[in-house]
Scaffold this active site. Structure first.
Site, PDB file in Angstrom:
ATOM      1  N   TYR A 152      75.077  10.936  22.550  1.00 56.81           N
ATOM      2  CA  TYR A 152      75.003  12.235  23.229  1.00 56.81           C
ATOM      3  C   TYR A 152      75.630  12.153  24.632  1.00 56.81           C
ATOM      4  O   TYR A 152      76.395  13.030  25.033  1.00 56.81           O
ATOM      5  CB  TYR A 152      73.528  12.637  23.308  1.00 56.81           C
ATOM      6  CG  TYR A 152      73.237  13.999  23.883  1.00 56.81           C
ATOM      7  CD1 TYR A 152      73.508  15.159  23.156  1.00 56.81           C
ATOM      8  CD2 TYR A 152      72.648  14.127  25.144  1.00 56.81           C
ATOM      9  CE1 TYR A 152      73.213  16.419  23.687  1.00 56.81           C
ATOM     10  CE2 TYR A 152      72.349  15.369  25.668  1.00 56.81           C
ATOM     11  CZ  TYR A 152      72.624  16.520  24.941  1.00 56.81           C
ATOM     12  OH  TYR A 152      72.323  17.748  25.453  1.00 56.81           O
ATOM     13  N   GLU A 234      84.787  22.985  37.526  1.00 58.39           N
ATOM     14  CA  GLU A 234      83.522  22.627  38.176  1.00 58.39           C
ATOM     15  C   GLU A 234      82.442  22.303  37.154  1.00 58.39           C
ATOM     16  O   GLU A 234      82.504  22.746  36.005  1.00 58.39           O
ATOM     17  CB  GLU A 234      83.015  23.801  39.039  1.00 58.39           C
ATOM     18  CG  GLU A 234      83.468  23.737  40.479  1.00 58.39           C
ATOM     19  CD  GLU A 234      83.081  22.437  41.176  1.00 58.39           C
ATOM     20  OE1 GLU A 234      81.979  21.930  40.937  1.00 58.39           O
ATOM     21  OE2 GLU A 234      83.919  21.914  41.934  1.00 58.39           O
TER      22      GLU A 234
HETATM   23  P1  NDP Z   1      68.976  24.137  20.224  1.00 63.30           P
HETATM   24  O1  NDP Z   1      68.706  22.957  19.365  1.00 63.30           O
HETATM   25  O2  NDP Z   1      67.847  25.013  20.612  1.00 63.30           O
HETATM   26  O3  NDP Z   1      70.097  25.052  19.546  1.00 63.30           O
HETATM   27  C1  NDP Z   1      71.282  24.470  19.092  1.00 63.30           C
HETATM   28  C2  NDP Z   1      72.234  25.543  18.632  1.00 63.30           C
HETATM   29  O4  NDP Z   1      73.421  24.912  18.179  1.00 63.30           O
HETATM   30  C3  NDP Z   1      71.675  26.371  17.490  1.00 63.30           C
HETATM   31  O5  NDP Z   1      72.028  27.720  17.661  1.00 63.30           O
HETATM   32  C4  NDP Z   1      72.363  25.756  16.275  1.00 63.30           C
HETATM   33  O6  NDP Z   1      72.553  26.744  15.281  1.00 63.30           O
HETATM   34  C5  NDP Z   1      73.714  25.368  16.861  1.00 63.30           C
HETATM   35  N1  NDP Z   1      74.378  24.308  16.095  1.00 63.30           N
HETATM   36  C6  NDP Z   1      74.001  23.031  15.942  1.00 63.30           C
HETATM   37  N2  NDP Z   1      74.866  22.371  15.164  1.00 63.30           N
HETATM   38  C7  NDP Z   1      75.833  23.259  14.821  1.00 63.30           C
HETATM   39  C8  NDP Z   1      77.010  23.177  14.031  1.00 63.30           C
HETATM   40  N3  NDP Z   1      77.403  22.045  13.436  1.00 63.30           N
HETATM   41  N4  NDP Z   1      77.761  24.301  13.887  1.00 63.30           N
HETATM   42  C9  NDP Z   1      77.397  25.456  14.479  1.00 63.30           C
HETATM   43  N5  NDP Z   1      76.288  25.587  15.254  1.00 63.30           N
HETATM   44  C10 NDP Z   1      75.520  24.502  15.412  1.00 63.30           C
HETATM   45  O7  NDP Z   1      69.731  23.546  21.507  1.00 63.30           O
HETATM   46  P2  NDP Z   1      69.684  24.015  23.037  1.00 63.30           P
HETATM   47  O8  NDP Z   1      69.718  25.490  23.114  1.00 63.30           O
HETATM   48  O9  NDP Z   1      68.627  23.271  23.716  1.00 63.30           O
HETATM   49  O10 NDP Z   1      71.067  23.408  23.565  1.00 63.30           O
HETATM   50  C11 NDP Z   1      72.252  24.189  23.713  1.00 63.30           C
HETATM   51  C12 NDP Z   1      73.284  23.351  24.417  1.00 63.30           C
HETATM   52  O11 NDP Z   1      72.787  22.935  25.696  1.00 63.30           O
HETATM   53  C13 NDP Z   1      73.650  22.068  23.666  1.00 63.30           C
HETATM   54  O12 NDP Z   1      75.013  21.795  23.815  1.00 63.30           O
HETATM   55  C14 NDP Z   1      72.823  21.022  24.386  1.00 63.30           C
HETATM   56  O13 NDP Z   1      73.372  19.740  24.247  1.00 63.30           O
HETATM   57  C15 NDP Z   1      72.868  21.529  25.810  1.00 63.30           C
HETATM   58  N6  NDP Z   1      71.774  21.022  26.645  1.00 63.30           N
HETATM   59  C16 NDP Z   1      70.462  21.316  26.357  1.00 63.30           C
HETATM   60  C17 NDP Z   1      69.455  20.822  27.143  1.00 63.30           C
HETATM   61  C18 NDP Z   1      68.008  21.089  26.893  1.00 63.30           C
HETATM   62  O14 NDP Z   1      67.168  20.555  27.630  1.00 63.30           O
HETATM   63  N7  NDP Z   1      67.647  21.895  25.914  1.00 63.30           N
HETATM   64  C19 NDP Z   1      69.759  19.957  28.293  1.00 63.30           C
HETATM   65  C20 NDP Z   1      71.163  19.729  28.495  1.00 63.30           C
HETATM   66  C21 NDP Z   1      72.123  20.252  27.691  1.00 63.30           C
HETATM   67  P3  NDP Z   1      72.020  26.590  13.764  1.00 63.30           P
HETATM   68  O15 NDP Z   1      70.826  25.706  13.782  1.00 63.30           O
HETATM   69  O16 NDP Z   1      71.725  28.017  13.366  1.00 63.30           O
HETATM   70  O17 NDP Z   1      73.165  26.001  13.019  1.00 63.30           O
END
Ligand code: NDP
Length: 244
Positions: A152, A234
């Site tokens: 990651y 940024e």
């Molecule tokens: P969630 O696990 O809550 O949601 C992930 C989303 O990504 C879902 O909508 C899922 O849709 C989608 N997704 C996952 N795999 C795929 C795929 N192969 N194709 C299409 N869609 C996909 O994650 P978060 O909202 O927490 O995270 C969102 C972003 O923020 C990510 O990039 C994460 O790395 C980043 N982030 C999050 C943090 C946190 O603390 N939560 C901290 C730092 C960064 P579905 O399941 O419907 O396919």
């Protein structure tokens, strides 16, 4: 006039979590919004549950052909893509010595390859319009590392290099490319952390709370707005000070 009146926005992975909050905010502020998730029916239902003009698509964001179809589909239905939020992401945590190849590959293709695929496929439309706002979701983990998350961290660090490099390629066409680095945000992704581990993390956060999905969506919307027209390459940390 609303902030994103008639703008066309694609938020990858907008079915839940941070992506859903971003999509909902853009839609409330007048944008036409496309979201995607792995399952088309789930994405359509999530889009239908939001206020405003929101469209759901099925797409595996780590698959190049699937992304091509997504971008073609959004342009065919909504006319263009002006704002792209590369949000979809997954974790597959584990110590490196025991990490399976699939856990490495799945995280890299979903969190990093995806941004290459979406930006390349959306480039023609943005370059033609001489306008674009791209916001890539990275993480404090991509800046500082985290044991148990080499896959990651590598993907999220890659997103930062990608963001700064692509920003230099397309700046002259009025396209900005920025990254948002959330810290610890309460979503499904972080839901499995035990109470003790959560306490330890929050103790390291100067603001002493987990971030909300709305905290992150506001930062994303700012970078997509006219107020941020002179900001590119940024990384905006939205982490309560965790990464300081
Ligand atoms: P969630 O696990 O809550 O949601 C992930 C989303 O990504 C879902 O909508 C899922 O849709 C989608 N997704 C996952 N795999 C795929 C795929 N192969 N194709 C299409 N869609 C996909 O994650 P978060 O909202 O927490 O995270 C969102 C972003 O923020 C990510 O990039 C994460 O790395 C980043 N982030 C999050 C943090 C946190 O603390 N939560 C901290 C730092 C960064 P579905 O399941 O419907 O396919």
């Amino acid at each position: 006039m609303k902030r994103f009146e008639n703008k066309v926005v694609l938020v990858t992975g907008g079915t839940r979590g941070i992506g859903q909050a971003c999509a909902a905010l853009f839609a409330r502020e007048g944008a036409k919004v496309a979201i995607c998730g792995r399952d088309a029916a789930t994405a359509t239902a999530a889009a239908g549950a939001m206020e405003g003009d929101v469209h759901g698509y099925g797409c595996d964001i780590g698959d190049v052909e699937s992304v091509k179809s997504l971008i073609d589909g959004v342009i065919a239905e909504l006319g263009t893509i002006e704002i792209l939020v590369n949000n979809a992401g997954i974790t597959r945590d584990g110590l490196l010595m025991r990490m399976k190849d699939t856990d490495w590959d799945d995280v890299l293709r979903t969190n990093l390859n995806s941004a290459f695929y979406t930006c390349r496929a959306a480039a023609r439309s943005m370059l033609k319009n001489r306008y674009g706002r791209i916001i890539n979701l990275t993480s404090v983990v991509g800046m500082h590392g985290q044991g148990g998350q080499t896959n990651y961290a590598a993907a999220k660090a890659g997103i930062i290099g990608f963001t700064k490099s692509y920003a230099q390629e397309v700046g002259s066409r009025n396209i900005t490319v920025n990254a948002v680095a959330p810290g610890f945000i309460g979503t499904d992704m972080t839901a499995d952390l035990g109470e003790k581990a959560l306490e330890t993390v929050l103790d390291r956060v100067p603001l002493k709370r987990a971030g909300t999905v709305e905290d992150v969506a506001e930062g994303v919307a700012f970078l997509a707005s006219d107020a941020a027209a002179y900001i590119t390459g940024e990384v905006l940390c939205i982490d309560g000070g965790l990464g300081m």
